[in-house]
Scaffold this active site. Structure first.
Site, PDB file in Angstrom:
ATOM      1  N   ARG A  35       0.823  -1.212   0.000  1.00  0.00           N
ATOM      2  CA  ARG A  35       0.000   0.000   0.000  1.00  0.00           C
ATOM      3  C   ARG A  35       0.858   1.264   0.000  1.00  0.00           C
ATOM      4  NH1 ARG A  35      -4.970  -2.007   3.939  1.00  0.00           N
ATOM      5  NH2 ARG A  35      -6.365  -2.517   2.229  1.00  0.00           N
ATOM      6  N   LYS A 200     -14.006 -11.897   6.881  1.00  0.00           N
ATOM      7  CA  LYS A 200     -15.066 -10.908   7.142  1.00  0.00           C
ATOM      8  C   LYS A 200     -16.347 -11.375   6.473  1.00  0.00           C
ATOM      9  CE  LYS A 200     -11.940  -6.964   7.353  1.00  0.00           C
ATOM     10  NZ  LYS A 200     -11.337  -5.983   6.430  1.00  0.00           N
ATOM     11  N   GLY A 353      -6.603  -6.417   1.563  1.00  0.00           N
ATOM     12  CA  GLY A 353      -5.290  -6.303   2.196  1.00  0.00           C
ATOM     13  C   GLY A 353      -4.675  -7.661   2.482  1.00  0.00           C
ATOM     14  N   GLY A 377     -12.694  -3.950   0.887  1.00  0.00           N
ATOM     15  CA  GLY A 377     -14.054  -3.472   1.145  1.00  0.00           C
ATOM     16  C   GLY A 377     -14.512  -2.472   0.104  1.00  0.00           C
TER      17      GLY A 377
END
Ligand code: ADP
Ligand code: MG
Length: 398
Positions: A35, A200, A353, A377
């Site tokens: 990132r 998630k 990520g 997301g």
């Protein structure tokens, strides 16, 4: 949406830039700097244009409290190495140190504020609390550049409210990510395969309703697979399970069947008696998961089938590791899917990520894939057809 080049002459201008520098850390060691690297093109562009650059970023979830564990210090250090320039990190977010760092910048210099999530206003649901913080950010700069793609789905002070207070533009990373996502939503080449996994689960289950309409095939692995297996009436032992989502998942299975879409589930599972790196792995059939075991990866047959489906695709979007890929014993499913994604004759996009970190950790190079998105997301919400607040606020013609 304006680009940085539309902001006019930036020489001597104080440019606040939101980046997503939320990297995985092991103590103070950054285990994947992807990132930070992805943020370099816009930062370099700003420096070259003579701007005085002030970076806003978050790390982890300090939940509105100062916590040295979440200091951006290791990130500032790595950014400084990659830019080959000093990056002065303020010791606070919008206090005296932040003002001091901003005031000392010369043209082309880069400074950074401390973790914006140290401030309770950053993630507040209360618009006036966010606004008050955004006012203090805005006082530090003349223009705002939004380049933290991984956070554009968040209505937060340094992402959304700040853009209502300053002239603003999208950075190169946000532009590049959007370009790829447009390819996925506007007539993706068929077969279009979406592979989902990770932990998630409830967040990601919400996306499936929409993906069933656009994709030809869904491949489901990782923690998410167990809610699907449970929806088919199987016992899943101690594996991750969203009991309250089982009905919804049954609905997806029915919708897919009715729409001629395929949902590919694992036929075998790697289980272990505990969730640990050196737990002894066993392969069992997906309909025979022992009550006292955790499902931690898809099994070898599933991996073969998943890879076969992906290899034949012309478009692939993949988010979420197929198992606990951080641990060697449970990484084979993720490795197989990654390998297949590198072999397709078409566009492969990886988002998330942990997914990006996993494929790099398994030894794949970024350029073996069509695109590695910095946002999990954010990408999923875009594919879901949602309006992302951090993008909508840039797109106001101001
Ligand atoms: P991303 O960050 O790519 O969006 P997530 O955050 O949703 O992905 O999920 C990543 C995590 O999911 C990893 O830490 C991985 O260990 C975990 N995971 C994958 N499969 C399983 C599983 N079967 N059981 C528990 N955790 C899993
Ligand atoms: Mg994650």
């Amino acid at each position: 949406m304006k680009s940085v080049s539309d902001l006019g002459d930036l020489t001597g201008m104080r440019v606040l830039i939101r980046c997503d520098l939320n990297v995985p850390l092991d103590g103070e060691t950054i285990t994947d700097d992807g990132r930070i690297r992805a943020s370099l093109p816009t930062l370099k562009e700003l420096r070259d244009s003579g701007a005085r650059v002030i970076v806003l970023a978050h790390l982890g979830r300090p939940k509105g409290q100062v916590n040295p564990k979440y200091s951006l210090a290791p990130v500032a250090k790595r950014l400084s190495e990659l830019l080959d320039a000093e990056v002065n990190l303020a010791s606070d977010v919008v206090g005296e140190s932040a003002r001091d760092v901003a005031a000392r910048l010369s043209d082309g210099d880069v400074g950074m504020l401390e973790n914006v999530r140290y401030e309770p206003g950053e993630e507040s649901k209360d618009e006036s609390a966010r606004g008050a913080l955004a006012d203090r950010y805005a006082a530090l700069g003349d223009v705002f550049v939004s380049d933290g793609f991984g956070v554009v789905h968040r209505k937060q002070a340094s992402v959304y409210d700040i853009a209502t207070r300053l002239p603003h533009a999208a950075g190169k990373l946000v532009e590049a990510e959007l370009e790829v996502l447009r390819q996925l939503t506007e007539m993706p080449a068929s077969p279009y395969v979406v592979a989902l996994g990770g932990a998630k689960v409830s967040d990601k289950l919400a996306v499936i309703a929409n993906l069933i309409k656009t994709a030809d095939t869904l491949v489901i692995g990782g923690g998410m697979a167990f809610t699907f297996l449970a929806a088919q009436g199987y016992e899943v032992g101690k594996s991750l399970l969203e009991q309250d989502q089982i009905e919804r998942v049954r609905g997806y299975l029915n919708a897919a069947a009715a729409g001629g879409k395929q949902i590919v589930l694992p036929s075998d599972i790697v289980v272990a008696p505990e969730v640990s790196a050196d737990a002894a792995p066993t392969v069992v059939s997906a309909d025979a998961i022992p009550a006292d075991q955790f499902g931690l990866d898809v099994g070898p047959d599933s991996a073969r089938v998943f890879a076969g489906v992906i290899r034949k695709a012309k478009t692939v979007f993949w988010n979420g590791p197929m198992g606990v890929a951080e641990w060697q014993s449970f990484a084979a499913g993720t490795r197989a899917v990654a390998q297949a994604a590198t072999e397709i004759d078409g566009l492969s996009v990886i988002g998330g990520g942990d997914t990006a970190a996993a494929v790099r950790d398994l030894g794949f190079r970024d350029d073996e894939f069509g695109h590695i998105s910095t946002g999990g997301g954010a990408s999923l919400e875009y594919l879901e057809g949602k309006t992302l607040p951090g993008l909508a606020v840039l797109d106001d013609g101001v």
